[in-house]
Design a protein around this motif. Structure first.
Motif, PDB file in Angstrom:
ATOM      1  N   ALA A   1     -48.448  15.113   4.342  1.00 45.92           N
ATOM      2  CA  ALA A   1     -47.335  15.689   5.015  1.00 45.92           C
ATOM      3  C   ALA A   1     -47.898  16.462   6.181  1.00 45.92           C
ATOM      4  O   ALA A   1     -47.585  16.403   7.352  1.00 45.92           O
ATOM      5  CB  ALA A   1     -46.291  16.319   4.218  1.00 45.92           C
ATOM      6  N   SER A   2     -48.768  17.141   5.773  1.00 43.96           N
ATOM      7  CA  SER A   2     -49.584  18.255   6.812  1.00 43.96           C
ATOM      8  C   SER A   2     -50.434  17.469   7.827  1.00 43.96           C
ATOM      9  O   SER A   2     -50.589  17.616   9.030  1.00 43.96           O
ATOM     10  CB  SER A   2     -50.296  19.338   6.100  1.00 43.96           C
ATOM     11  OG  SER A   2     -50.927  20.293   7.106  1.00 43.96           O
ATOM     12  N   ASP A   3     -51.078  16.677   7.163  1.00 45.41           N
ATOM     13  CA  ASP A   3     -52.021  15.655   7.981  1.00 45.41           C
ATOM     14  C   ASP A   3     -51.410  14.878   9.082  1.00 45.41           C
ATOM     15  O   ASP A   3     -51.858  14.677   9.977  1.00 45.41           O
ATOM     16  CB  ASP A   3     -53.163  14.908   7.087  1.00 45.41           C
ATOM     17  CG  ASP A   3     -54.265  14.449   7.674  1.00 45.41           C
ATOM     18  OD1 ASP A   3     -54.959  15.391   8.471  1.00 45.41           O
ATOM     19  OD2 ASP A   3     -54.736  13.459   7.462  1.00 45.41           O
ATOM     20  N   HIS A   4     -50.191  14.388   8.684  1.00 41.83           N
ATOM     21  CA  HIS A   4     -49.572  13.371   9.559  1.00 41.83           C
ATOM     22  C   HIS A   4     -48.176  14.087  10.094  1.00 41.83           C
ATOM     23  O   HIS A   4     -47.397  13.375  10.521  1.00 41.83           O
ATOM     24  CB  HIS A   4     -49.093  12.219   8.811  1.00 41.83           C
ATOM     25  CG  HIS A   4     -50.235  11.397   8.034  1.00 41.83           C
ATOM     26  ND1 HIS A   4     -50.736  11.644   6.986  1.00 41.83           N
ATOM     27  CD2 HIS A   4     -50.909  10.261   8.633  1.00 41.83           C
ATOM     28  CE1 HIS A   4     -51.591  10.670   6.786  1.00 41.83           C
ATOM     29  NE2 HIS A   4     -51.791   9.765   7.806  1.00 41.83           N
ATOM     30  N   ALA A   5     -48.167  15.324  10.328  1.00 42.73           N
ATOM     31  CA  ALA A   5     -47.506  16.266  11.198  1.00 42.73           C
ATOM     32  C   ALA A   5     -47.294  15.690  12.373  1.00 42.73           C
ATOM     33  O   ALA A   5     -48.379  15.407  13.242  1.00 42.73           O
ATOM     34  CB  ALA A   5     -47.646  17.624  10.770  1.00 42.73           C
ATOM     35  N   PRO A   6     -46.076  15.582  12.940  1.00 44.11           N
ATOM     36  CA  PRO A   6     -45.969  15.118  14.448  1.00 44.11           C
ATOM     37  C   PRO A   6     -46.567  16.187  15.524  1.00 44.11           C
ATOM     38  O   PRO A   6     -46.725  17.278  15.210  1.00 44.11           O
ATOM     39  CB  PRO A   6     -44.482  15.431  14.703  1.00 44.11           C
ATOM     40  CG  PRO A   6     -43.794  15.452  13.384  1.00 44.11           C
ATOM     41  CD  PRO A   6     -44.771  15.975  12.387  1.00 44.11           C
ATOM     42  N   PRO A   7     -47.302  15.526  16.134  1.00 37.67           N
ATOM     43  CA  PRO A   7     -48.266  16.353  17.402  1.00 37.67           C
ATOM     44  C   PRO A   7     -47.396  17.367  18.176  1.00 37.67           C
ATOM     45  O   PRO A   7     -45.966  16.923  18.378  1.00 37.67           O
ATOM     46  CB  PRO A   7     -49.131  15.231  18.319  1.00 37.67           C
ATOM     47  CG  PRO A   7     -48.311  14.023  18.102  1.00 37.67           C
ATOM     48  CD  PRO A   7     -47.523  14.040  16.524  1.00 37.67           C
ATOM     49  N   VAL A   8     -47.882  18.310  18.865  1.00 36.93           N
ATOM     50  CA  VAL A   8     -47.313  18.920  19.741  1.00 36.93           C
ATOM     51  C   VAL A   8     -47.666  18.417  21.127  1.00 36.93           C
ATOM     52  O   VAL A   8     -48.693  18.252  21.577  1.00 36.93           O
ATOM     53  CB  VAL A   8     -47.777  20.492  19.897  1.00 36.93           C
ATOM     54  CG1 VAL A   8     -47.126  21.281  20.862  1.00 36.93           C
ATOM     55  CG2 VAL A   8     -47.245  21.227  18.442  1.00 36.93           C
ATOM     56  N   GLY A   9     -46.458  18.092  22.016  1.00 40.75           N
ATOM     57  CA  GLY A   9     -46.683  17.670  23.375  1.00 40.75           C
ATOM     58  C   GLY A   9     -46.277  18.685  24.084  1.00 40.75           C
ATOM     59  O   GLY A   9     -45.402  19.549  24.214  1.00 40.75           O
TER      60      GLY A   9
END
Length: 578
Positions: free
Chosen positions: A366-374
């Motif tokens: 879950a941490s590794d595939h967290a949504p990126p910050v845009g």
């Protein structure tokens, strides 16, 4: 009145209902004292949901992990003291007065928490509640045991454990019921006043324990109570058994000496008691270091870490854990005398380790595939709205939701307007920005991040409870009621209980700090490691006591317990541990 721990089975539960219907007075005694177990479960479980809303009302609590841990764990610290002074009050003033005092402490603590104007008042209220929990945890089952007919004592006493898990489940229901009410957490914590007052009123009309009365030379009063509990033709035999037991107990106390030091020295110098303590303390410490109370105290927070941001959703999903814990208590009552305490704990520990490793894997993914910050998403709310740590980052393009939340306690993540799994905004943690984010129908995250693994994490959490509750949830307490010789049973069980509460305090006081330091995945891997050590210790130190008379357990410990390193035949089952 004597005979030690009576093991409940199907026949005994049938007899329990039959006897209770014939003599409702017995059920009245057990139910009234059992409310103490209900309060125990409620006050240890309710804080998990209330903490979510306390964080919303007191920003200092939301920003300081140690303050959250202190609010939760002060009840445990109070319970250590309550259990210690509860033993003294039980012996000097009686079981009934101890329960009444615990009710007063419960009520005072609940009122103080409900009217708190600052976190320190909540902490004081939690200490009062903890004192009540500590006293109730040892007094309620003791009162039920001493005021119950011997043939159904095991069944009645085991219902106290069911009421504890039932109280925890009730606390989650109450939490969910008050999520939309003004005052939220004040109602959640204050409702505990009601059962405390109910028990106080009921106990006023009930007698003292006949065993305690007999020890105080109040023989007539003890006989009058036994006449209400037993058929007329059994009363005299019970009086003789009570007299014989208490005379032997007083003789043993005289041999050990009066001071606490002399009693402890006598215990440690006895091979049987020392080996019993190895086993008893091992199972109690292992019970806590598998991480169970991080789940019971912080279950909604864990659910939020898994990606469910809504407080009400987190509470609703947390009902699964508390409900399964209560069901597990019933399963344990059905199987602990068939499978055996040692075997049930070993099976339970294997399941716990597998679930903890799976949980760690889920949280890592879950941490590794967290949504990126845009960057554009963050600037959408204005440059001044963007979290300062993100603006100062050397490589902001590498940031995702989890890195945003870990960067600073002043950062929050606002999900994407189209999909919560798309790039979102890393914003300053303020009420105004939270309102703006939600105003655009986005989700505001402060603990966990949007995750496709969230549902599976909750499922594994449920499997963890299923593995824990029937085995490590109940068997350690049964082992400690059987592993010590009669004359040392009170002190031996007390030492093991204190080790349980101290371990509980260590785990609950450090959980949130660990999640910040090593992450949720690292924390669950750490608990898996502790569980593996606990499994090895149980295998080598804890004998099987299933179906053995107390005298046989004593002889087994006198020889020294040596586990078999390979499988044994079915014919050897009855000789397990000898």
């Amino acid at each position: 009145m004597e005979g030690g721990v009576v093991k409940p089975d199907k026949t005994e539960f049938t007899e329990c209902w039959r006897t209770s219907l014939q003599r409702p007075y017995i059920m009245r005694l057990a139910f009234s004292a059992g409310i103490g177990g209900l309060l125990f479960g409620y006050d240890t479980g309710v804080i998990s949901g209330a903490l979510l809303y306390i964080r919303d009302d007191f920003k200092s609590v939301d920003r300081h992990t140690w303050l959250q841990e202190t609010i939760v764990s002060m009840a445990v610290a109070g319970a250590i003291v309550g259990a210690a002074i509860g033993g003294l009050i039980n012996d000097k003033y009686g079981r009934k007065k101890s329960i009444l005092l615990a009710d007063i402490l419960f009520a005072v603590g609940a009122i103080v928490m409900a009217v708190s104007v600052a976190p320190w008042m909540i902490i004081i209220g939690r200490i009062f509640v903890g004192l009540g929990v500590g006293m109730a945890s040892m007094t309620s089952p003791l009162y039920i045991s001493e005021a119950s007919p011997a043939r159904i004592r095991g069944a009645l006493v085991s219902t106290n454990g069911l009421l504890i898990t039932g109280g925890q489940f009730l606390s989650y229901l109450i939490n969910l019921a008050f999520t939309k009410a003004p005052g939220t957490w004040r109602w959640m914590l204050g409702v505990a006043v009601v059962p405390a007052l109910v028990q106080f009123v009921l106990m006023l009309s009930l007698p003292e324990s006949p065993r305690w009365l007999y020890r105080q030379d109040k023989v007539k009063e003890a006989r009058a109570i036994l006449e209400k509990i037993y058929p007329a033709d059994e009363v005299e035999d019970e009086m003789k058994a009570l007299q014989s037991s208490i005379e032997a107990e007083k003789a043993d106390e005289g041999a050990m000496g009066d001071s606490l030091f002399s009693k402890l020295k006598s215990m440690w110098g006895n091979d049987v008691v020392r080996r019993g303590l190895y086993a008893g303390i091992t199972v109690q410490v292992a019970q806590q270091f598998v991480g169970i109370n991080t789940v019971m105290y912080y279950s909604p927070t864990i659910v939020q870490l898994a990606g469910f941001a809504s407080n009400s959703t987190a509470l609703a999903l947390s009902l699964i854990t508390s409900g399964l814990n209560a069901v597990g208590s019933i399963v344990s009552m059905a199987f602990v005398d068939r499978v055996g305490r040692r075997r049930l704990m070993i099976i339970s520990m294997f399941g716990i380790i597998v679930c903890l490793v799976a949980l760690a894997t889920m949280f890592y993914e879950a941490s590794d595939h967290a949504p990126p910050v845009g960057s554009l998403e963050s600037l959408h709310f204005g440059r001044n709205a963007t979290c300062a740590s993100f603006l100062q980052a050397s490589q902001p393009s590498n940031w995702n939701c989890m890195k945003c939340l870990k960067a600073s306690s002043d950062c929050a993540f606002c999900s994407n307007g189209d999909s919560k799994y798309h790039p979102g905004a890393c914003l300053a943690l303020t009420d105004a920005l939270k309102g703006m984010c939600r105003g655009e129908r986005r989700t505001w995250y402060t603990k966990g991040c949007p995750s496709k693994f969230g549902f599976f994490a909750v499922l594994v959490l449920a499997l963890y409870i299923i593995s824990y509750s029937p085995g490590m949830g109940t068997a350690p307490w049964i082992v400690n009621s059987e592993i010590y010789p009669l004359r040392y049973r009170g002190m031996g069980g007390g030492i093991a209980a204190v080790s349980n509460w101290v371990s509980n305090l260590i785990v609950s006081e450090t959980f949130l700090t660990l999640t910040e330091a090593v992450g949720s995945a690292g924390t669950f891997i750490l608990f898996a490691g502790f569980s593996a050590i606990g499994l090895i210790a149980i295998y080598f130190l804890v004998p099987e006591t299933k179906g053995l008379p107390f005298e046989e357990v004593e002889r087994m410990l006198e020889k020294g317990f040596k586990p078999r390193l390979c499988c044994k035949s079915k014919d050897d089952d009855d000789d397990d541990g000898k």
